[in-house]
Design a protein around this motif. Structure first.
Motif, PDB file in Angstrom:
ATOM      1  N   GLU A 683     -60.693  45.189  10.960  1.00 46.70           N
ATOM      2  CA  GLU A 683     -61.822  46.111  10.789  1.00 46.70           C
ATOM      3  C   GLU A 683     -61.363  47.489  10.326  1.00 46.70           C
ATOM      4  OE1 GLU A 683     -63.750  45.787  14.638  1.00 46.70           O
ATOM      5  OE2 GLU A 683     -65.451  44.766  13.681  1.00 46.70           O
ATOM      6  N   THR A 687     -64.258  46.502   5.918  1.00 49.23           N
ATOM      7  CA  THR A 687     -65.484  46.171   6.651  1.00 49.23           C
ATOM      8  C   THR A 687     -65.519  44.664   6.849  1.00 49.23           C
ATOM      9  OG1 THR A 687     -66.666  48.039   5.684  1.00 49.23           O
ATOM     10  CG2 THR A 687     -67.995  46.246   6.609  1.00 49.23           C
ATOM     11  N   LEU A 688     -65.644  44.209   8.080  1.00 45.55           N
ATOM     12  CA  LEU A 688     -65.492  42.793   8.421  1.00 45.55           C
ATOM     13  C   LEU A 688     -66.869  42.167   8.677  1.00 45.55           C
ATOM     14  CD1 LEU A 688     -63.552  40.498   8.880  1.00 45.55           C
ATOM     15  CD2 LEU A 688     -63.175  41.311  11.210  1.00 45.55           C
TER      16      LEU A 688
END
Length: 946
Positions: A683, A687-688
């Motif tokens: 993360e 952006t996960l």
């Protein structure tokens, strides 16, 4: 890139392409035209991002337009009326216009009774519409209840516009050649006029264009808008979920039931949107009145429906009547139940199925049906209520008895089920056994025919005289619910397949009774206290409890896709199956029972330097990575995969896609990485986002937008990482172009669940029939399912000619046994695979590739921009396929010779309003902005006027 459309002549058909075509596109168009010319079936593989959709549309529509003829086929098209009217004003003074036309218009106006409320425009509009649709009434695809339809009114249409169109229609309808010809367009025109059905309808085939999802239809419509065929009459068939605009129906999940209740006016209210469907029900109104001149999408129709308070769902179905091309998800075309409900007739039509790599599964599913025991009980109770209420009891009673027989047989068969582990049990019958069982229940070909008649009778709407609120009135007879109707229709559908032709297809079926358990939430019942009083706790204290409930499911599984597909192949003119992942192509002919005379495996349009394809068999710590079930369950494997993914995210900028074999592995990796802290490290890098297992369309679209925005703006992190699942929503049909997918990582090989009962039965079926029917052996079929899913995931990267990206295949099996595991990959991927002995070697190569591509990207763009980013068409530039080394001679830019059989060749000249005499060649150049058929006609009528 060519700045204007290019005209190709392929197989005698002129095809207008929005730019200079790639060799793979020319090869596809050549194959399609050949198939359509000779009524043959085509199986065409072209890599994702090579422009196959554009080639499909242009070749199919170009062929269809050629069948109409230069001046006949699009006579009623809006694009034909206005240019021809301008030409007539250019060459003819008003005094030359025939007096009969004035009489024609006057008669039209005098035939209708004078009414102060109706304008001349509305009267002309109705007359014009009747002249266009008089020959289509018999073949109307959807006839709504007549009592709901009001007379059409087009208040927006002006008298001038209608007069222009009537003038064009009358003038061109009256032109005829003095003698039959065979060497010029008028010959094909006359043959076209003769080639009609008994009801006067032209036999020119419609094009049914099927895709896997509604999202793909949006992309296809966007492609069509860029072509010169963008004003072709079209429609899009879809569900109420996508098209309902009624404010009281659209927000709810049970839209079908609510819509039908409104149409039947069960609560005394009817659907005002359905009554307004005539405002947008035909192609003329849609194009001329409402301005949808070019290809439109479902959203465009929905917006228009909301503005006009008209039903978009039924309007789309009625627009099919005058459409030349119909778009829909391809299960609408394969599933006999949907074809019946949508009233789709595919006889002698053209069937194009894009993204058809899943067509075998879809065909099998369309001839299969599963129902749970509880649904059958509900249907029985509803039918029993109809019988006890004396509502068409003679018709409902046999249907109720049929349900009773099936329920009793299921009850008796439960003792035969064998345990399969994991709290499941099953019993399987083959087709012959099930026919014997049904015969013992009294269900034979003869009695089944009577049952179908009874079902049709109870579904008919009927009214009778009754008393309502003390007054005599016409009351509608109640009918069974849509849920019960669906259960019976689907049961009868599979029974029809089982019983037809003396049970010829029975051996292709397996019937399975399965028992499993499901956890449900249940609110505890109220319990009296010691004094016998019921004391209900407050809502916060009244919590539901988890209850394990037994679920019985009866499944009728079709294991041979040819059962459903044979209904299509025997009636349509030509079938075109295309996808980027059809290999190996030999299985399609055997599985679908269709001979594909024309097959193609096209090359990709990119250079080899634009894509990095490598296999990685070990992680950063040197641990072997083999994603079999035994290894994937270990923490060592999960940690090594996480570390590998983190390294890839650090090396590759912007968007990275990671595909896993199953949602189960996704859940396990997420839990493990959360506990070890790796999830937090990912993360921090990007952006996960993870693909949801279920959820609505709106939630999924919002998730995708979050991914795109993270890549576009890159505020705190370097792009985004999307972890998805093979065969999920992300892997099918979504476009991750340029920065949205600079790398695609696949973990393991997505084989189907070997313990799934249906998979097990299909493999045994193929082994049983592999020699007699030429089917693939069961184990080979099983492997192909994995590679098609894998190839689809890999195809999310490289979406156009100038795109670049990396394909990282993580599994040790690729390197250890390439003959088995590499041969299943798509041709363009297979040719570029590099095996890396260590993880560090792979990363060094990947870093070098990324740096080179970023340098190239920063340099000036290639002079020949991708066809996928071509500018809108402005004019026609003739060209030939010979430019690409394939077909015929170059087409001249001068007008073609006009020669009729029995007539001398003449040199035509034209006198314009200023008295200047123009040669045909000069006139041709002055009219370069007009379509080809208008220029030819201008020379003809201009010379005649002179």
């Amino acid at each position: 890139m060519a700045k204007s459309p290019v005209e190709y002549t392929i197989g005698g058909v002129k095809i207008h392409f929005p730019c200079k075509a790639y060799p793979s596109q020319l090869a596809m168009m050549n194959s399609i035209v050949r198939g359509l010319n000779y009524g043959q079936h085509c199986l065409l593989e072209s890599p994702t991002g090579s422009g196959k959709s554009l080639a499909l549309l242009c070749s199919a529509l170009g062929w269809q337009q050629a069948q109409f003829g230069e001046c006949v086929g699009y006579r009623f098209s809006l694009s034909f009326f206005l240019p021809t009217y301008k030409l007539m004003l250019y060459f003819f003074p008003l005094s030359i216009i025939k007096a009969e036309f004035v009489c024609f218009v006057v008669v039209l106006l005098q035939e209708e009774p004078q009414s102060k409320k109706r304008s001349i425009a509305s009267q002309l509009s109705e007359k014009f519409q009747s002249s266009l649709s008089s020959d289509c009434n018999k073949d109307d695809d959807f006839q709504p209840d007549r009592k709901h339809i009001r007379p059409a009114e087009h208040k927006v249409v002006t008298d001038v516009v209608l007069a222009v169109n009537l003038l064009s229609l009358y003038f061109f309808s009256s032109i005829q050649a003095p003698e039959p010809c065979s060497k010029c367009p008028c010959a094909s025109a006359q043959e076209h006029m003769k080639d009609k059905d008994k009801d006067g309808k032209n036999k020119i085939p419609k094009i049914f264009f099927g895709t896997r999802t509604h999202k793909q239809i949006t992309q296809i419509a966007h492609e069509l808008k860029r072509t010169v065929y963008s004003n072709v009459p079209m429609t899009i068939l879809s569900s109420r979920d996508h098209t309902c605009v009624h404010p009281e129906v659209a927000p709810h999940s049970n839209r079908n039931e609510r819509c039908k209740d409104l149409l039947e006016a069960k609560d005394g209210k009817s659907c005002r949107y359905y009554h307004g469907v005539q405002r947008m029900r035909d192609q003329y109104t849609l194009q001329q009145v409402h301005g949808l001149h070019e290809a439109w999408d479902i959203e465009d129709l929905v917006i228009l429906g909301k503005r006009l308070r008209s039903c978009s769902y039924y309007a789309a179905r009625e627009l099919r009547q005058g459409a030349s091309i119909i778009f829909c998800p391809y299960n609408y075309l394969l599933d006999p139940m949907i074809r019946e409900s949508m009233e789709i007739d595919l006889t002698d039509q053209i069937l194009v199925l894009d993204e058809a790599h899943n067509i075998e599964d879809c065909a099998r599913e369309s001839a299969s049906f599963s129902l749970d025991h509880n649904s059958l009980l509900i249907s029985r109770d509803e039918l029993d209520g109809m019988v006890k209420s004396n509502i068409r009891s003679s018709k409902h009673e046999p249907l109720r008895d049929f349900c009773y027989s099936l329920i009793n047989w299921i009850k008796e068969s439960q003792s035969l089920m064998c345990d399969r582990g994991y709290e499941t049990a099953s019993k399987v019958w083959n087709g012959k056994e099930i026919l014997g069982i049904f015969h013992s229940l009294g269900i034979t070909a003869g009695t089944f025919s009577i049952l179908k008649q009874n079902l049709a009778a109870v579904l008919e709407k009927e009214e009778r005289v009754g008393v309502f609120n003390g007054k005599e009135d016409m009351l509608q007879i109640p009918t069974i619910s849509s849920a019960t109707s669906t259960v019976l229709k689907n049961l009868f559908m599979v029974l029809d397949f089982l019983l037809r032709d003396n049970g010829r297809s029975a051996e292709d079926y397996r019937v399975a009774l399965q028992r499993s358990y499901a956890w449900t939430n249940k609110v505890p019942a109220d319990v009296p206290d010691a004094q016998g009083f019921f004391v209900r706790p407050r809502p916060r204290q009244r919590q539901s409890v988890r209850v394990k409930k037994e679920v019985l499911t009866l499944s009728f599984w079709c294991l041979n896709p040819a059962v459903a597909f044979s209904d299509l192949s025997g009636s349509v003119r030509s079938i075109v199956l295309t996808s980027g992942t059809l290999s190996p192509m030999g299985s399609f002919s055997s599985e679908l029972g269709v001979k594909f005379s024309i097959q193609l495996e096209a090359n990709h349009v990119i250079k080899k330097s634009q894509v990095w394809v490598g296999t990685v068999g070990a992680g950063p710590k040197g641990r072997k990575l083999c994603a079999t079930f035994q290894h994937a369950e270990t923490f060592a494997f999960q940690d090594e995969v996480g570390a590998l993914l983190l390294h890839v995210c650090q090396v590759m900028a912007k968007g990275v896609l990671c595909f896993l074999p199953s949602y189960k592995m996704l859940d396990k990796l997420r839990d493990r990485w959360t506990n070890t802290g790796l999830w937090e490290k990912l993360e921090l890098q990007k952006t996960l986002i993870t693909e949801p297992r279920g959820g609505g369309k709106g939630d999924f679209d919002e998730l995708l937008q979050t991914y795109y925005n993270a890549i576009k703006y890159c505020e705190e992190r370097d792009g985004a990482l999307l972890i998805a699942v093979c065969r999920g929503k992300v892997s099918e049909g979504l476009d991750f172009t340029d920065d949205n997918a600079r790398a695609v990582v696949t973990i393991g090989i997505p084989f189907p669940n070997i313990k799934d009962l249906q998979v097990e039965l299909k493999m045994k079926y193929n082994d049983q029939h592999c020699k007699s029917r030429g089917l693939l052996p069961g184990h080979r079929w099983y492997e192909i399912q994995a590679y098609r899913a894998l190839n689809q995931a890999l195809g999310r990267c490289i979406r156009h000619r100038n795109d670049w990206g990396a394909l990282i295949l993580v599994d040790d099996r690729y390197r250890n046994n390439p003959n088995k595991y590499i041969t299943g990959l798509s041709k363009w991927v297979r040719q570029l695979v590099q095996h890396h002995d260590t993880f560090s070697d792979a990363m060094q190569s990947l870093v070098a590739f990324s740096q080179v591509q970023q340098t190239v990207e920063a340099a000036p763009a290639d002079s020949q921009t991708s066809c996928s980013t071509a500018s809108p068409p402005t004019a026609h530039s003739p060209a030939t396929v010979e430019e690409q080394g394939l077909l015929t001679d170059a087409q001249p830019q001068t007008p073609p010779p006009i020669v009729c059989e029995g007539h001398d060749k003449v040199e035509l000249s034209v006198v314009d309003k200023g008295g200047r005499r123009l040669g045909v060649g000069r006139l041709w150049d002055q009219l370069s902005g007009l379509p080809h058929y208008c220029k030819v006609f201008a020379c003809l009528i201009g010379a005649g006027a002179s």
